[in-house]
Design a protein around this motif. Structure first.
Motif, PDB file in Angstrom:
ATOM      1  N   ALA A 131      35.994  41.094  28.166  1.00 28.96           N
ATOM      2  CA  ALA A 131      37.264  40.811  27.941  1.00 28.96           C
ATOM      3  C   ALA A 131      38.190  41.729  28.405  1.00 28.96           C
ATOM      4  O   ALA A 131      39.245  41.413  28.845  1.00 28.96           O
ATOM      5  N   ALA A 132      37.721  42.993  28.858  1.00 26.11           N
ATOM      6  CA  ALA A 132      38.325  44.122  29.733  1.00 26.11           C
ATOM      7  C   ALA A 132      38.772  43.419  30.971  1.00 26.11           C
ATOM      8  O   ALA A 132      39.809  43.472  31.832  1.00 26.11           O
ATOM      9  N   ARG A 133      37.533  42.867  31.731  1.00 20.19           N
ATOM     10  CA  ARG A 133      37.731  42.062  33.023  1.00 20.19           C
ATOM     11  C   ARG A 133      38.504  40.829  32.975  1.00 20.19           C
ATOM     12  O   ARG A 133      39.436  40.876  33.856  1.00 20.19           O
ATOM     13  N   ALA A 134      38.511  40.283  31.964  1.00 18.96           N
ATOM     14  CA  ALA A 134      39.431  39.008  31.845  1.00 18.96           C
ATOM     15  C   ALA A 134      41.015  39.569  31.739  1.00 18.96           C
ATOM     16  O   ALA A 134      41.913  38.800  32.435  1.00 18.96           O
ATOM     17  N   THR A 135      41.193  40.676  31.221  1.00 17.85           N
ATOM     18  CA  THR A 135      42.444  40.966  30.832  1.00 17.85           C
ATOM     19  C   THR A 135      43.122  41.603  32.040  1.00 17.85           C
ATOM     20  O   THR A 135      44.232  41.539  32.252  1.00 17.85           O
ATOM     21  N   MET A 136      41.961  42.384  32.809  1.00 24.56           N
ATOM     22  CA  MET A 136      42.495  42.814  34.255  1.00 24.56           C
ATOM     23  C   MET A 136      42.840  41.879  34.970  1.00 24.56           C
ATOM     24  O   MET A 136      43.831  41.871  35.932  1.00 24.56           O
ATOM     25  N   VAL A 137      42.304  40.543  35.234  1.00 25.21           N
ATOM     26  CA  VAL A 137      42.761  39.386  35.797  1.00 25.21           C
ATOM     27  C   VAL A 137      44.262  39.211  35.611  1.00 25.21           C
ATOM     28  O   VAL A 137      45.018  38.959  36.641  1.00 25.21           O
ATOM     29  N   GLU A 138      44.437  39.134  34.288  1.00 18.64           N
ATOM     30  CA  GLU A 138      45.766  38.724  33.779  1.00 18.64           C
ATOM     31  C   GLU A 138      46.643  39.853  34.373  1.00 18.64           C
ATOM     32  O   GLU A 138      47.803  39.533  34.586  1.00 18.64           O
ATOM     33  N   ALA A 139      46.384  41.035  34.118  1.00 13.70           N
ATOM     34  CA  ALA A 139      47.240  42.298  34.474  1.00 13.70           C
ATOM     35  C   ALA A 139      47.686  42.079  35.882  1.00 13.70           C
ATOM     36  O   ALA A 139      48.839  42.278  36.358  1.00 13.70           O
ATOM     37  N   LEU A 140      46.793  42.040  36.906  1.00 15.25           N
ATOM     38  CA  LEU A 140      47.145  41.994  38.256  1.00 15.25           C
ATOM     39  C   LEU A 140      47.989  40.921  38.636  1.00 15.25           C
ATOM     40  O   LEU A 140      48.641  40.927  39.590  1.00 15.25           O
ATOM     41  N   ALA A 141      47.790  39.519  38.029  1.00 18.66           N
ATOM     42  CA  ALA A 141      48.569  38.572  38.197  1.00 18.66           C
ATOM     43  C   ALA A 141      49.982  38.780  38.089  1.00 18.66           C
ATOM     44  O   ALA A 141      50.972  38.123  38.540  1.00 18.66           O
ATOM     45  N   CYS A 142      50.452  39.478  37.050  1.00 18.37           N
ATOM     46  CA  CYS A 142      51.734  40.110  36.718  1.00 18.37           C
ATOM     47  C   CYS A 142      52.394  40.834  37.642  1.00 18.37           C
ATOM     48  O   CYS A 142      53.669  40.586  37.831  1.00 18.37           O
ATOM     49  N   ALA A 143      51.470  41.378  38.562  1.00 22.16           N
ATOM     50  CA  ALA A 143      52.261  42.612  39.453  1.00 22.16           C
ATOM     51  C   ALA A 143      51.275  42.570  40.513  1.00 22.16           C
ATOM     52  O   ALA A 143      50.634  43.887  40.792  1.00 22.16           O
ATOM     53  N   ALA A 146      51.672  45.892  42.983  1.00 23.67           N
ATOM     54  CA  ALA A 146      51.804  47.090  42.521  1.00 23.67           C
ATOM     55  C   ALA A 146      50.661  47.758  42.562  1.00 23.67           C
ATOM     56  O   ALA A 146      49.917  48.355  41.788  1.00 23.67           O
ATOM     57  N   PHE A 147      50.333  48.348  43.835  1.00 25.26           N
ATOM     58  CA  PHE A 147      49.061  49.058  43.992  1.00 25.26           C
ATOM     59  C   PHE A 147      49.066  50.133  43.502  1.00 25.26           C
ATOM     60  O   PHE A 147      47.800  50.718  43.197  1.00 25.26           O
ATOM     61  N   ALA A 148      50.059  51.177  43.371  1.00 22.09           N
ATOM     62  CA  ALA A 148      50.179  52.651  42.777  1.00 22.09           C
ATOM     63  C   ALA A 148      49.696  52.193  41.267  1.00 22.09           C
ATOM     64  O   ALA A 148      48.971  53.163  40.674  1.00 22.09           O
TER      65      ALA A 148
END
Length: 548
Positions: A131-143, A146-148
């Protein structure tokens, strides 16, 4: 206070937080979050039982933030600090409760990213890695750019992996693009004729392959005719950032390293230079025949690549265009290759066939000038508040504060090669960057251990230390006949120290980079900001120095 915290002056930041009454503020979310963060910083660098006590205090502060203002940030951080305090079951219970909070609506960009990243952190805390991995995929798609922000989350999750014993390899897909140092040979059309022309085309093909294959997003290096410019063009055409480090001033660099090899190279240089994200100069002076400045510029570029990779929680690699020939000089592709290799990081070598490089022509005057120069790491230190001491307090200051400094310096495993002192000031010169860094940390730790109040001295006396690394002149003072270390780079070190927060040590990008390349397992340098520029003095970036 956030700047103080980032500078490593946690104790001073906490004193200021209380002095300004922010510890009593309960109606401002930023003030509450900052207090929780300061307590967290102490906990993560402390040992039991201090670690547990500060982790619990941080938990209470984050919980107060959540209870008063809602939102995932306070709830998830309270769960994390509960785990740090040694209560894993309690942390999991808090994380599970946070995941039941409905996601906020209408968020975009980085705000949406952080909301999703917080949920990923909560999923990790309850041992649901998928679930953490899948949510991180969603998070990165938002920005996605935003590497920092991504790096901030990665550092938090890496810390949790260490705490829980989980392999952090699952974080690899979420890391920002790779940072690269690039270097290579000049292609001299006047010597190599058609070979140089053919190399140019083949080299560009290989450069494109490496940039794409390695996922390079940030590249640091020079811009001499030949390999440097070809690789820079590949970086820019791929949409990556190009960061230039030139050894001498612009006009002199072009005259020495670009123009002699053809007008076409000058035009390509100007095109790349105009599109570069940043430009640094190892020296503002013209080239006077000392190749050491070219090696120094390469070292700065390598350090910048590693520092940027650490900041972004990604990897640093080196790309070298090399003909396989060793070099007799102080600078060049082979020298850069060997320097980077000592740090144990990956290298990508693009092999080329070309005649061995001709040595630069040097005059006897240039040779004499070089014999007096050497690479040194320097520290300037003083005690903030010394000027306000009463005369009757001076003996205690000299005997205890300065006496403690003397004790530390005399006990160093690698003592300084040169020492000067005046009043509360101290100037130390070391052969190696790590020796200067460890000395600075030892001085700070010894000063913090002093009971100033018991000595009849103000508790506000704070030791501040500035450091730099670069070529200096080893000379003799004509007045005192004592050895002297002088030069423009000594001035750089001296100008950093007044900008440092009391209770901390800050170093230049050159010293921070040298430490990052070779000694990241022993010390850490995090970007703080830039010094204040003056009419004739450019602002420079500085980094806090702490133990790893």
């Amino acid at each position: 206070m956030l700047c103080l915290a980032r500078a490593g002056a946690i104790d001073f930041a906490r004193v200021e937080y209380v002095r300004l009454g922010l510890d009593r503020v309960d109606d401002d979310p930023d003030a509450i979050a900052l207090g929780a963060r300061l307590l967290k910083d102490v906990a993560l660098t402390a040992r039991e039982p201090r670690r547990t006590a500060f982790a619990k205090a941080s938990t209470r502060r984050y919980d107060a933030l959540y209870q008063r203002f809602g939102g995932l940030y306070g709830a998830v951080n309270a769960a994390t600090m509960t785990l740090i305090a040694g209560d894993r079951a309690g942390g999991q219970a808090r994380a599970a409760a946070a995941l039941r909070v409905p996601p906020p609506r209408g968020l975009t960009g980085e705000a949406a990213y952080f909301a999703a990243a917080s949920r990923a952190e909560a999923s990790f805390l309850i041992d649901d890695i998928e679930a953490a991995r899948a949510t991180m995929v969603e998070a990165l798609a938002c920005a996605p750019g935003a590497f920092a922000a991504h790096a901030s989350t990665l550092r938090q999750l890496e810390m949790l992996c260490r705490e829980t014993g989980v392999d952090p390899a699952w974080l690899a897909p979420f890391r920002p693009p790779v940072c690269a140092h690039f270097t290579g040979h000049i292609l001299d059309a006047s010597r190599e004729g058609a070979l140089a022309s053919g190399l140019d085309g083949d080299l560009r093909h290989e450069a494109d392959r490496v940039v794409r294959g390695q996922g390079i997003g940030f590249a640091y290096g020079g811009l001499a005719a030949g390999a440097d410019i070809v690789f820079a063009e590949a970086v820019l055409d791929a949409g990556a950032e190009l960061h230039l480090v030139l050894p001498v001033n612009l006009a002199s660099f072009v005259a020495v390293s670009v123009a002699p090899f053809g007008r076409d190279w000058v035009e390509r240089f100007e095109h790349c230079f105009a599109r570069a994200t940043s430009v640094r100069y190892a020296s503002p002076d013209p080239y006077v025949g000392d190749e050491q400045v070219f090696a120094y510029a390469s070292q700065i570029a390598m350090g910048c690549a590693v520092l940027r990779a650490q900041t972004l929680s990604t990897e640093a690699i080196q790309v070298v265009v090399w003909d396989g020939h060793a070099t007799e000089g102080l600078a060049g592709a082979a020298v850069d290759l060997a320097y980077w290799a000592k740090g144990g990081r990956r290298q990508e070598i693009i092999a080329v066939r070309r005649p061995p490089s001709l040595p630069r022509q040097r005059s006897d005057q240039d040779a004499d000038a070089r014999t007096s120069r050497a690479m040194k790491a320097m520290l300037f230190a003083d005690v903030k508040g010394f000027g306000a001491l009463r005369d009757d307090q001076i003996p205690a200051f000299v005997a205890t504060v300065m006496g403690q400094m003397a004790k530390v310096v005399s006990g160093l495993d690698a003592p300084p090669r040169h020492v000067e002192t005046w009043g509360d000031g101290l100037f130390l010169v070391f052969d190696h960057p790590i020796d200067a860094a460890l000395a600075a940390l030892a001085l700070q730790e010894a000063h913090r251990a002093l009971d100033l109040r018991a000595l009849g001295l103000p508790r506000s006396l704070g030791l501040r230390i500035g450091g730099h690394y670069g070529p200096v002149h080893l000379s003799t003072n004509p007045l005192t006949k004592a050895p002297a270390v002088i030069g423009a780079h000594v001035v750089v070190a001296a100008r950093i120290e007044p900008e440092v927060a009391p209770g901390s040590a800050c170093v230049s990008e050159a010293l921070a980079g040298a430490l990052a390349v070779f000694h990241g397992d022993r010390v850490r340098c995090g970007y703080v900001g830039r010094t204040r520029g003056h009419k004739d003095v450019a602002a420079i970036p500085i980094f806090n120095l702490t133990r790893a």
